[in-house]
Design an enzyme around this catalytic site. Structure first.
Site, PDB file in Angstrom:
ATOM      1  N   ASP A   1      -6.770  10.601  -5.757  1.00 14.48           N
ATOM      2  CA  ASP A   1      -7.158   9.688  -6.834  1.00 14.48           C
ATOM      3  C   ASP A   1      -6.121   9.687  -7.955  1.00 14.48           C
ATOM      4  O   ASP A   1      -5.804   8.629  -8.528  1.00 14.48           O
ATOM      5  CB  ASP A   1      -8.528  10.086  -7.394  1.00 14.48           C
ATOM      6  CG  ASP A   1      -9.659   9.797  -6.419  1.00 14.48           C
ATOM      7  OD1 ASP A   1      -9.427   9.078  -5.433  1.00 14.48           O
ATOM      8  OD2 ASP A   1     -10.776  10.302  -6.654  1.00 14.48           O
TER       9      ASP A   1
ATOM     10  N   ASN B   1      -4.019  12.423   1.421  1.00 14.56           N
ATOM     11  CA  ASN B   1      -5.357  12.913   1.093  1.00 14.56           C
ATOM     12  C   ASN B   1      -5.710  14.153   1.902  1.00 14.56           C
ATOM     13  O   ASN B   1      -6.290  15.116   1.384  1.00 14.56           O
ATOM     14  CB  ASN B   1      -6.405  11.817   1.351  1.00 14.56           C
ATOM     15  CG  ASN B   1      -6.769  11.052   0.086  1.00 14.56           C
ATOM     16  OD1 ASN B   1      -6.537  11.520  -1.020  1.00 14.56           O
ATOM     17  ND2 ASN B   1      -7.342   9.871   0.258  1.00 14.56           N
TER      18      ASN B   1
ATOM     19  N   ASP C   1       0.837  -1.197   0.000  1.00 17.81           N
ATOM     20  CA  ASP C   1       0.000   0.000   0.000  1.00 17.81           C
ATOM     21  C   ASP C   1       0.870   1.244   0.000  1.00 17.81           C
ATOM     22  O   ASP C   1       2.076   1.188   0.245  1.00 17.81           O
ATOM     23  CB  ASP C   1      -1.026  -0.002   1.136  1.00 17.81           C
ATOM     24  CG  ASP C   1      -0.411   0.122   2.513  1.00 17.81           C
ATOM     25  OD1 ASP C   1       0.798   0.350   2.618  1.00 17.81           O
ATOM     26  OD2 ASP C   1      -1.157  -0.003   3.494  1.00 17.81           O
TER      27      ASP C   1
ATOM     28  N   GLU D   1      -6.001   2.250  -1.240  1.00 13.93           N
ATOM     29  CA  GLU D   1      -4.635   2.512  -1.705  1.00 13.93           C
ATOM     30  C   GLU D   1      -3.780   1.248  -1.626  1.00 13.93           C
ATOM     31  O   GLU D   1      -2.553   1.315  -1.635  1.00 13.93           O
ATOM     32  CB  GLU D   1      -3.999   3.623  -0.868  1.00 13.93           C
ATOM     33  CG  GLU D   1      -3.585   3.254   0.544  1.00 13.93           C
ATOM     34  CD  GLU D   1      -4.741   3.333   1.565  1.00 13.93           C
ATOM     35  OE1 GLU D   1      -4.448   3.308   2.767  1.00 13.93           O
ATOM     36  OE2 GLU D   1      -5.903   3.425   1.152  1.00 13.93           O
TER      37      GLU D   1
END
Length: 411
Positions: A279, A270, A262, A306
């Site tokens: 994104d 974010n 990840d 993610e």
């Protein structure tokens, strides 16, 4: 790869919009058509062998009734020449390779029967021979309507039998009216038979195009359903499909490597840059994962927000380690700014590897092993690869973290 996957929907639509497909498709479609039709014809040939031989030999009764003087010759031709010849053609049909070659073997049946009929006719110069000639048009109708040979083979077969017929007819001691009637009958029969054959071929090819279009649409829909819309990687449905193709619990396990990863501190990313940038980051990282995975003949899956998973079938732990480290470096080389990361000013990934022989039932254990290795990579400082090797269904015990690679080791 299935041949159908190499034919696109647009190619099928283009073919339907043109007239050229009515006798021969473009090369890729023609191969699929011949493959599918070949399977159908194999079953038809097997079913038709004995009925053809029985009916053909029953016609010997008409030889005896119409032309008794040559009845012994006709019987010899039936049982010593043509019947063994039919078995030989049947044998060759299932031994030769290629669609047209098999069609030619099938075409040998009406040619052989016509040759026998015309031989008996040539040996007779009696009035009844005028009636005997009408068996040849019936043989042509059988060939073109019942056998439904490929248009090219059907045309060639019809022309050959017509030449044989005319070659015998011109030397027969018949009234001109009888010859004209016979010639007219066989020409009309040839035209009607070939016309019926052509319509049947076109209908079969038209139906094939519709079936192929539906199959391609269905395959496209199934493929789309197994892809993550944001990244284009496989999704959980693809993962279930992959697991379903593994050997069953009582089968021989298959070696599989799983790399779970990840993006480091993605929630902080974010929060700092917003979900839009988040994104974009996921799509960019997914792109390099996909490209790198191809180099190792693997498959990449978006496992969660993610989180990503790479599956390497029939790969050992060394190959999995090289793949994982290549992915880590490729993401690091993107130099995507990450102002909230505690390990780097750029976006990085942590990766966990698990490797071992698995079955469909033990596949989730392999993923769990990779998850444990990923946890170890995070606990060890992130932006690194850690490995766990499990023994699949044979040994659920997980080994301790044992593998770590760095830029200095692999480069």
């Amino acid at each position: 790869m299935d041949a159908e996957t190499r034919v696109t929907l647009s190619e099928i639509e283009d073919t339907l919009s043109r007239k050229g497909w009515r006798t021969v498709f473009p090369a890729a479609m023609e191969r699929i058509y011949q493959r599918d039709l070949g399977k159908v014809r194999e079953r038809a040939v097997r079913r038709a062998l004995w009925p053809t031989i029985v009916i053909y030999n029953l016609l010997l009764l008409t030889d005896i009734a119409l032309l008794p003087d040559t009845a012994k010759v006709a019987a010899f031709l039936h049982f010593a020449i043509v019947t063994p010849g039919l078995f030989l053609l049947y044998f060759l049909y299932f031994r030769v390779e290629g669609f047209l070659q098999r069609q030619v073997a099938e075409a040998g049946i009406p040619v052989l029967i016509s040759a026998q009929t015309l031989t008996v006719m040539a040996l007779n110069h009696v009035p009844n021979a005028g009636y005997y000639q009408y068996f040849v048009p019936l043989i042509l109708l059988f060939s073109n309507v019942n056998q439904r040979l490929d248009t090219r083979v059907a045309n060639a077969t019809t022309i050959l039998i017509l030449i044989m017929y005319v070659s015998v007819l011109v030397f027969q001691d018949m009234l001109p009216e009888q010859k004209l009637a016979g010639l007219s009958f066989i020409v009309v029969s040839s035209y009607l038979g070939l016309s019926a054959n052509l319509r049947a071929q076109r209908d079969a090819r038209y139906a094939f195009l519709f079936r192929l279009r539906e199959n391609v649409r269905l395959r496209a829909a199934e493929t789309d359903a197994q892809l993550d819309p944001m990244t284009g990687l496989g999704n959980r449905r693809y993962l279930a499909s992959f697991a379903g193709k593994l050997p069953p619990a009582d089968g021989e396990p298959r070696p599989v490597s799983a790399i779970l990863m990840d993006i480091d501190f993605f929630k902080a990313y974010n929060d700092l840059y917003g979900h839009g940038r988040g994104d974009d980051c996921i799509r960019t990282v997914a792109g390099v994962i996909a490209e790198t995975t191809k180099l190792f003949n693997g498959t990449a899956v978006r496992y969660g927000g993610e989180e990503f998973l790479i599956l390497l079938a029939d790969a050992d732990s060394a190959t999995a380690a090289a793949c994982a480290e290549s992915v880590r470096l490729a993401v690091e080389d993107l130099s995507l700014e990450h102002g909230s990361s505690d390990v780097s000013p750029f976006v990085t990934v942590s990766l966990g590897i698990a490797n071992g022989p698995v079955t469909a039932d033990s596949f989730q254990l392999l993923i769990a092993s990779a998850d444990s290795a990923l946890y170890a990579a995070k606990a060890g400082g992130r932006n690194r690869v850690m490995g766990l090797e499990g023994e699949g269904s044979k040994n659920p015990e997980l080994r301790q973290p044992a593998l770590q690679r760095s830029r200095r080791v692999l480069h």
